[in-house]
Design an enzyme around this catalytic site. Structure first.
Site, PDB file in Angstrom:
ATOM      1  N   ARG A  22       0.821  -1.211   0.000  1.00  0.00           N
ATOM      2  CA  ARG A  22       0.000   0.000   0.000  1.00  0.00           C
ATOM      3  C   ARG A  22       0.857   1.263   0.000  1.00  0.00           C
ATOM      4  O   ARG A  22       0.321   2.374  -0.043  1.00  0.00           O
ATOM      5  CB  ARG A  22      -0.934   0.008   1.209  1.00  0.00           C
ATOM      6  CG  ARG A  22      -2.019  -1.067   1.125  1.00  0.00           C
ATOM      7  CD  ARG A  22      -2.927  -1.041   2.325  1.00  0.00           C
ATOM      8  NE  ARG A  22      -4.023  -1.994   2.190  1.00  0.00           N
ATOM      9  CZ  ARG A  22      -4.905  -2.270   3.135  1.00  0.00           C
ATOM     10  NH1 ARG A  22      -4.828  -1.635   4.313  1.00  0.00           N
ATOM     11  NH2 ARG A  22      -5.864  -3.156   2.934  1.00  0.00           N
ATOM     12  N   GLU A  34      -1.706  -8.964  -4.641  1.00  0.00           N
ATOM     13  CA  GLU A  34      -3.083  -9.426  -4.817  1.00  0.00           C
ATOM     14  C   GLU A  34      -3.133 -10.901  -5.170  1.00  0.00           C
ATOM     15  O   GLU A  34      -4.007 -11.634  -4.699  1.00  0.00           O
ATOM     16  CB  GLU A  34      -3.792  -8.593  -5.895  1.00  0.00           C
ATOM     17  CG  GLU A  34      -4.050  -7.145  -5.506  1.00  0.00           C
ATOM     18  CD  GLU A  34      -5.024  -7.024  -4.346  1.00  0.00           C
ATOM     19  OE1 GLU A  34      -5.711  -8.000  -4.012  1.00  0.00           O
ATOM     20  OE2 GLU A  34      -5.093  -5.930  -3.765  1.00  0.00           O
ATOM     21  N   GLN A  39      -6.950 -16.231  -1.095  1.00  0.00           N
ATOM     22  CA  GLN A  39      -7.091 -17.416  -0.248  1.00  0.00           C
ATOM     23  C   GLN A  39      -5.893 -17.607   0.692  1.00  0.00           C
ATOM     24  O   GLN A  39      -5.555 -18.725   1.069  1.00  0.00           O
ATOM     25  CB  GLN A  39      -7.289 -18.663  -1.114  1.00  0.00           C
ATOM     26  CG  GLN A  39      -8.552 -18.588  -1.965  1.00  0.00           C
ATOM     27  CD  GLN A  39      -8.645 -19.670  -2.994  1.00  0.00           C
ATOM     28  OE1 GLN A  39      -7.749 -19.858  -3.799  1.00  0.00           O
ATOM     29  NE2 GLN A  39      -9.739 -20.411  -2.978  1.00  0.00           N
ATOM     30  N   LEU A  77       2.072 -21.838   0.700  1.00  0.00           N
ATOM     31  CA  LEU A  77       0.852 -21.046   0.502  1.00  0.00           C
ATOM     32  C   LEU A  77      -0.292 -21.882  -0.053  1.00  0.00           C
ATOM     33  O   LEU A  77      -1.459 -21.506   0.088  1.00  0.00           O
ATOM     34  CB  LEU A  77       1.115 -19.872  -0.442  1.00  0.00           C
ATOM     35  CG  LEU A  77       1.931 -18.707   0.095  1.00  0.00           C
ATOM     36  CD1 LEU A  77       1.831 -17.532  -0.865  1.00  0.00           C
ATOM     37  CD2 LEU A  77       1.476 -18.279   1.474  1.00  0.00           C
ATOM     38  N   TYR A 117     -11.754  -9.436  -9.776  1.00  0.00           N
ATOM     39  CA  TYR A 117     -11.309  -8.822  -8.526  1.00  0.00           C
ATOM     40  C   TYR A 117      -9.883  -8.287  -8.640  1.00  0.00           C
ATOM     41  O   TYR A 117      -9.606  -7.123  -8.328  1.00  0.00           O
ATOM     42  CB  TYR A 117     -11.408  -9.813  -7.369  1.00  0.00           C
ATOM     43  CG  TYR A 117     -10.595  -9.351  -6.188  1.00  0.00           C
ATOM     44  CD1 TYR A 117     -11.072  -8.335  -5.362  1.00  0.00           C
ATOM     45  CD2 TYR A 117      -9.329  -9.862  -5.944  1.00  0.00           C
ATOM     46  CE1 TYR A 117     -10.307  -7.852  -4.319  1.00  0.00           C
ATOM     47  CE2 TYR A 117      -8.557  -9.391  -4.901  1.00  0.00           C
ATOM     48  CZ  TYR A 117      -9.044  -8.382  -4.089  1.00  0.00           C
ATOM     49  OH  TYR A 117      -8.284  -7.897  -3.076  1.00  0.00           O
ATOM     50  N   ASP A 135     -14.210  -8.766  -2.924  1.00  0.00           N
ATOM     51  CA  ASP A 135     -13.737 -10.035  -2.382  1.00  0.00           C
ATOM     52  C   ASP A 135     -14.692 -10.475  -1.281  1.00  0.00           C
ATOM     53  O   ASP A 135     -15.766  -9.904  -1.096  1.00  0.00           O
ATOM     54  CB  ASP A 135     -12.293  -9.912  -1.878  1.00  0.00           C
ATOM     55  CG  ASP A 135     -12.167  -9.053  -0.621  1.00  0.00           C
ATOM     56  OD1 ASP A 135     -13.152  -8.370  -0.244  1.00  0.00           O
ATOM     57  OD2 ASP A 135     -11.082  -9.061  -0.011  1.00  0.00           O
ATOM     58  N   CYS A 189     -16.033  -5.942  10.590  1.00  0.00           N
ATOM     59  CA  CYS A 189     -17.198  -6.731  10.173  1.00  0.00           C
ATOM     60  C   CYS A 189     -16.754  -8.164   9.867  1.00  0.00           C
ATOM     61  O   CYS A 189     -16.901  -8.665   8.755  1.00  0.00           O
ATOM     62  CB  CYS A 189     -17.845  -6.080   8.953  1.00  0.00           C
ATOM     63  SG  CYS A 189     -19.551  -6.598   8.671  1.00  0.00           S
ATOM     64  N   CYS A 205     -26.597   0.228   9.303  1.00  0.00           N
ATOM     65  CA  CYS A 205     -26.563  -1.200   8.966  1.00  0.00           C
ATOM     66  C   CYS A 205     -27.959  -1.814   9.098  1.00  0.00           C
ATOM     67  O   CYS A 205     -28.508  -1.932  10.204  1.00  0.00           O
ATOM     68  CB  CYS A 205     -25.571  -1.928   9.874  1.00  0.00           C
ATOM     69  SG  CYS A 205     -25.436  -3.687   9.530  1.00  0.00           S
TER      70      CYS A 205
END
Length: 352
Positions: A22, A34, A39, A77, A117, A135, A189, A205
């Site tokens: 970022r 990304e 996953q 991974l 995505y 996502d 969330c 919400c």
């Protein structure tokens, strides 16, 4: 926009996660992150990202890598098709686009392994294109915010969530807006025990107002899980052992493993030794069993692998089949292996 973007971005500016990808607008590094984070948890993915960024600092250096090197760096991974697509896409960027990433989501989607995505995430963060990246975190936040009853893992549900995400996107900060929704889902969330008391969107919400937070998002029934039984043969030949490269078109294609026999159900070693494949490999030479290790069940998305490793000492007349790789046991760490074998090799192994 319906008004939540300023609240999301204000929260993100204060509480968003400080992550290395970022801090750059380099499309290569953003794309790399990304692909790795698909996953994969951020903590685990960050370590892999840093390994790749040091070893392959740009897309041209990655494009020149061998598949074996990329798979070894990726080891642990899982979902190894991502690593193979990573290498394929790097070569496509180099060969088709002169080492420069396409600047639009539509162009990015032409690369191997890049779906809606990933294309939206890279285009928005690197090039400022107003594309919404959806996502699992984003789906959960919006399903609760709007109290959606449509299952989010259906085509109709995905289209609905994507439309809402586009409506909430701030075109002046599209990358940050996407990342804010993702962090919101990851930190506040959450799937279980969401922190509604700390949520700046709590008053808006609809699921909270209806008392349906725990029921959102709605998902369609899960795919049936198939069980498989693998029997690995860890050969001991005067300090050497054998590996074979897995060529089957599955998630472990291109990885190395001990020679393996698959059975239809749980069996003991005597039944393994009676299979045609085993008799073909060792029948004339004979063998001695040094021990067997039953591994914990290895759970994949739609598979449960029940594996055992049988330690064998083949007879003096043993001739390995074509394609088996003989190497000193101390060099096993130089080859990318499936995670369940990596755990076996990492464990204390007096027979190694």
């Amino acid at each position: 926009m319906t008004g939540i973007a300023p609240i999301l971005l204000g929260w993100y500016d204060r509480y968003g996660r400080d992550l290395p990808w970022r801090r750059t607008r380099d499309p290569y590094l953003i794309w790399l992150s990304e692909v790795i984070l698909q996953q994969t948890r951020v903590a685990q993915g960050r370590a892999c990202y840093e390994r790749f960024a040091v070893r392959y600092p740009d897309v041209v250096s990655l494009a020149a890598a061998s598949e074996d090197d990329v798979l070894l760096l990726w080891q642990g991974l899982g979902y190894y098709s991502r690593a193979r697509n990573l290498l394929a896409a790097a070569r496509e960027v180099t060969e088709r686009f002169g080492g420069r990433f396409p600047r639009s989501a539509a162009g990015l989607r032409t690369l191997s392994g890049v779906g809606e995505y990933t294309a939206a995430a890279v285009a928005s963060a690197a090039f400022g294109e107003p594309e919404a990246a959806v996502d699992g975190n984003v789906s959960r936040v919006l399903a609760r915010l709007y109290d959606l009853t449509e299952p989010v893992d259906t085509s109709a549900g995905h289209r609905l969530v994507a439309a809402l995400a586009r409506a909430e996107l701030d075109p002046r900060r599209p990358g940050d807006c996407n990342q804010a929704l993702m962090d919101f889902g990851a930190l506040l969330c959450t799937p279980a025990a969401p922190r509604c008391d700390a949520c700046p969107l709590a008053e808006r919400c609809l699921a909270r107002a209806a008392g349906t937070v725990a029921e959102r998002p709605v998902k369609r029934g899960r795919t049936a899980v198939r069980e498989r039984w693998f029997h690995y043969l860890h050969l001991h030949c005067g300090g050497d052992t054998f590996l074979r490269r897995r060529e089957e078109r599955d998630i472990w294609r291109g990885l190395y493993e001990f020679p393996m026999i698959e059975t239809d159900g749980p069996v003991d070693f005597a039944a393994v030794a009676a299979t045609p494949g085993f008799r073909c490999w060792f029948g004339a030479a004979g063998w001695r069993v040094a021990g067997s290790v039953v591994l914990p069940p290895h759970r994949l998305t739609h598979r449960v692998i029940h594996a055992a490793v049988h330690r064998l000492e083949p007879g003096n007349s043993f001739v390995p089949p074509e394609g088996w790789l003989r190497l000193p046991s101390g060099r096993l760490g130089e080859y990318a292996v499936p995670r369940l074998l990596e755990r076996y090799l990492d464990a204390e192994d007096p027979c190694r």
